[in-house]
Design a protein around this motif. Structure first.
Motif, PDB file in Angstrom:
ATOM      1  N   GLY A   1       0.791  -1.216   0.000  1.00 50.61           N
ATOM      2  CA  GLY A   1       0.000   0.000   0.000  1.00 50.61           C
ATOM      3  C   GLY A   1       0.826   1.270   0.000  1.00 50.61           C
ATOM      4  N   ARG A   2       0.123   2.380   0.046  1.00 54.95           N
ATOM      5  CA  ARG A   2       0.735   3.695  -0.037  1.00 54.95           C
ATOM      6  C   ARG A   2       1.379   4.082   1.288  1.00 54.95           C
ATOM      7  NH1 ARG A   2       1.284   6.817  -4.566  1.00 54.95           N
ATOM      8  NH2 ARG A   2       0.223   8.646  -3.731  1.00 54.95           N
ATOM      9  N   VAL A   3       2.516   4.776   1.201  1.00 52.07           N
ATOM     10  CA  VAL A   3       3.232   5.224   2.399  1.00 52.07           C
ATOM     11  C   VAL A   3       3.844   6.592   2.142  1.00 52.07           C
ATOM     12  CG1 VAL A   3       3.767   2.918   3.298  1.00 52.07           C
ATOM     13  CG2 VAL A   3       5.318   3.991   1.642  1.00 52.07           C
ATOM     14  N   TRP A   4       4.157   7.276   3.238  1.00 51.21           N
ATOM     15  CA  TRP A   4       4.958   8.496   3.154  1.00 51.21           C
ATOM     16  C   TRP A   4       6.435   8.100   3.108  1.00 51.21           C
ATOM     17  CZ3 TRP A   4       2.905  12.989   2.020  1.00 51.21           C
ATOM     18  CH2 TRP A   4       1.564  13.230   2.337  1.00 51.21           C
ATOM     19  N   VAL A   5       7.238   8.885   2.384  1.00 44.69           N
ATOM     20  CA  VAL A   5       8.654   8.562   2.227  1.00 44.69           C
ATOM     21  C   VAL A   5       9.488   9.828   2.398  1.00 44.69           C
ATOM     22  CG1 VAL A   5      10.448   7.626   0.713  1.00 44.69           C
ATOM     23  CG2 VAL A   5       8.118   6.712   0.595  1.00 44.69           C
ATOM     24  N   ASP A   6      10.536   9.730   3.222  1.00 39.33           N
ATOM     25  CA  ASP A   6      11.582  10.750   3.283  1.00 39.33           C
ATOM     26  C   ASP A   6      12.835  10.149   2.657  1.00 39.33           C
ATOM     27  OD1 ASP A   6      10.151  12.791   4.501  1.00 39.33           O
ATOM     28  OD2 ASP A   6      10.546  12.011   6.514  1.00 39.33           O
ATOM     29  N   LEU A   7      13.362  10.814   1.645  1.00 41.43           N
ATOM     30  CA  LEU A   7      14.460  10.251   0.866  1.00 41.43           C
ATOM     31  C   LEU A   7      15.544  11.301   0.657  1.00 41.43           C
ATOM     32  CD1 LEU A   7      15.410   7.815  -0.956  1.00 41.43           C
ATOM     33  CD2 LEU A   7      14.212   8.955  -2.838  1.00 41.43           C
ATOM     34  N   THR A   8      16.777  10.946   0.970  1.00 42.86           N
ATOM     35  CA  THR A   8      17.934  11.796   0.682  1.00 42.86           C
ATOM     36  C   THR A   8      18.841  11.036  -0.284  1.00 42.86           C
ATOM     37  OG1 THR A   8      17.872  12.865   2.851  1.00 42.86           O
ATOM     38  CG2 THR A   8      19.943  12.988   1.640  1.00 42.86           C
ATOM     39  N   TYR A   9      19.094  11.633  -1.429  1.00 41.84           N
ATOM     40  CA  TYR A   9      19.909  10.948  -2.432  1.00 41.84           C
ATOM     41  C   TYR A   9      20.719  11.946  -3.255  1.00 41.84           C
ATOM     42  CZ  TYR A   9      16.261  12.110  -5.963  1.00 41.84           C
ATOM     43  OH  TYR A   9      15.373  12.758  -6.786  1.00 41.84           O
ATOM     44  N   THR A  10      21.653  11.428  -4.012  1.00 43.44           N
ATOM     45  CA  THR A  10      22.444  12.247  -4.931  1.00 43.44           C
ATOM     46  C   THR A  10      21.995  11.949  -6.354  1.00 43.44           C
ATOM     47  OG1 THR A  10      24.349  12.181  -3.459  1.00 43.44           O
ATOM     48  CG2 THR A  10      24.751  12.855  -5.717  1.00 43.44           C
ATOM     49  N   ALA A  11      21.762  13.009  -7.107  1.00 44.25           N
ATOM     50  CA  ALA A  11      21.326  12.863  -8.496  1.00 44.25           C
ATOM     51  C   ALA A  11      22.188  13.735  -9.397  1.00 44.25           C
ATOM     52  CB  ALA A  11      19.859  13.253  -8.636  1.00 44.25           C
ATOM     53  N   GLY A  12      22.139  13.455 -10.686  1.00 44.39           N
ATOM     54  CA  GLY A  12      22.859  14.267 -11.659  1.00 44.39           C
ATOM     55  C   GLY A  12      24.096  13.569 -12.180  1.00 44.39           C
ATOM     56  N   HIS A  13      25.027  14.371 -12.682  1.00 41.22           N
ATOM     57  CA  HIS A  13      26.254  13.858 -13.288  1.00 41.22           C
ATOM     58  C   HIS A  13      27.454  14.532 -12.628  1.00 41.22           C
ATOM     59  CE1 HIS A  13      23.803  12.254 -16.643  1.00 41.22           C
ATOM     60  NE2 HIS A  13      23.100  13.356 -16.453  1.00 41.22           N
ATOM     61  N   VAL A  14      28.458  13.762 -12.316  1.00 46.38           N
ATOM     62  CA  VAL A  14      29.668  14.332 -11.717  1.00 46.38           C
ATOM     63  C   VAL A  14      30.222  15.408 -12.642  1.00 46.38           C
ATOM     64  CG1 VAL A  14      32.051  13.839 -11.057  1.00 46.38           C
ATOM     65  CG2 VAL A  14      30.208  12.264 -10.415  1.00 46.38           C
TER      66      VAL A  14
END
Length: 280
Positions: free
Chosen positions: A125-138
C-alpha cells in the motif's frame, strides 16, 4: 547553479569553434582577463543547460518528502531529479509521525524513472517517504597536478563520485577515462564541499593539470554547453565565415540556420538536452 563550468575555458578553446576568445574584453591586454570572461560565459551556458532541463545537471543532493508504495517487499519511489547516483537515507511509514528508517539501503533504478528499495515484509500500500539521495552527473575539476601513473586524483568536489565509477578527464591532448577504486568510501552527502583525494582502480596513463574537468557528463551534454556558448560569442563579422574554410561544407546545424546568427546552434543544444530534461 554550477560551481565550475561544465566545460572549462581551455577545453572550450581546444574545441574546433574557429572563434577568437582572446579579445572578449576589448582594450584589455591581460590574457587572464580574457580567460575570466570566457569562464563567465561558460558558467552562464552551464546554468542555461540546467534551466533547459528543469533540474541541475551536475551531481547534487536531493531531499524529497513524497508518497511511495510498498509492493512485493520493495519500497517504490519516483525520484524528482535524475539520474540517481546514490542513496544516503530513506524512511517510510503510513503516517508522517510513524516512520521506519532503512539502514544501509540497497536500491535499483529501472529506466531511470523508478527506485526500488528492498524493505521485506508482507505489507502493501501507499506510504509516506523521506528520501535523501544524490542525483545528476559528476562535474568537477582536478584540484592538484598529478604525474603519469598516479593512483589517486584530488578533485575539487567529490559529490556524486561512486566506488567503481568511470569518469572522463577532458584535459586536451591527455584525455582518458579513469575508474574509481571499488573500495573507496565517499564522503557523506551534505558534508562541506572540500577537495578530496579519490583513489583509482588503475593508475593514470598521462600526467594531469589542476583545473581540468573530471566528469561523468555524457559527451553530447557537454557539446550542448559548447554549442550554446559558441552562439553567444558569434559576432556580426563572423557571419561570412565558413565553418570549413576553403570548402562548400558546413555543419548540419548551420545549414538549417540561413541567418548564420547561431540560432541553429542553440536549437541543436536544446535538442540534445531534451533527452535529459526532467519530466514529472
Amino acid at each position: 547553479m554550477a560551481l565550475t563550468p561544465y566545460v572549462v575555458a581551455d577545453e572550450f578553446r581546444a574545441h574546433p569553434t574557429y572563434l577568437d576568445t582572446e579579445t572578449l574584453r576589448p582594450g584589455i591586454m591581460d590574457p587572464s582577463a580574457q580567460t575570466d570572461e570566457l569562464v563567465n560565459m561558460l558558467l552562464g551556458s552551464s546554468d542555461w543547460a540546467d534551466n533547459e532541463c528543469n533540474q541541475p545537471l551536475s551531481a547534487h543532493r536531493v531531499d524529497r518528502h513524497t508518497r511511495g508504495r510498498i509492493e512485493d517487499g520493495n519500497l517504490i519511489v519516483y525520484p524528482s531529479d535524475r539520474p540517481v547516483l546514490s542513496i544516503a537515507a530513506v524512511s517510510y511509514g503510513s503516517t508522517i509521525s510513524r516512520m521506519s528508517y532503512v539502514v544501509d539501503p540497497a536500491f535499483r533504478v529501472d529506466d531511470n524513472q523508478t527506485i526500488y528499495i528492498p524493505v521485506g515484509g508482507a505489507a502493501r500500500g501507499r506510504v509516506w517517504v523521506d528520501l535523501t539521495y544524490t542525483a545528476g552527473h559528476v562535474a568537477t575539476v582536478v584540484d592538484e597536478d598529478a604525474a603519469s601513473g598516479a593512483d589517486s586524483l584530488t578533485v575539487m568536489d567529490p559529490t556524486g563520485i561512486v566506488p567503481g565509477g568511470s569518469y572522463r578527464l577532458w584535459e586536451p591532448s591527455v584525455e582518458e577515462f579513469v575508474v574509481v577504486s571499488p573500495s573507496w568510501t565517499p564522503p557523506a552527502i551534505g558534508t562541506p564541499i572540500t577537495p578530496v583525494a579519490v583513489p583509482l582502480a588503475t593508475p593514470t596513463l598521462n600526467p594531469h593539470t589542476a583545473g581540468f574537468s573530471f566528469s561523468g557528463m555524457p559527451a553530447d551534454m557537454r557539446l550542448a554547453v559548447i554549442n550554446y556558448t559558441v552562439a553567444q560569442l558569434m559576432r556580426p563579422d563572423t557571419s561570412a565565415e565558413d565553418a570549413f574554410p576553403d570548402t562548400n561544407l558546413s555543419p548540419g546545424t548551420r545549414k538549417k540556420d540561413p541567418r548564420k546568427d547561431g540560432s541553429g546552434l542553440v536549437a541543436e543544444a536544446s535538442r540534445i538536452l531534451n533527452s535529459y530534461a526532467r519530466r514529472m
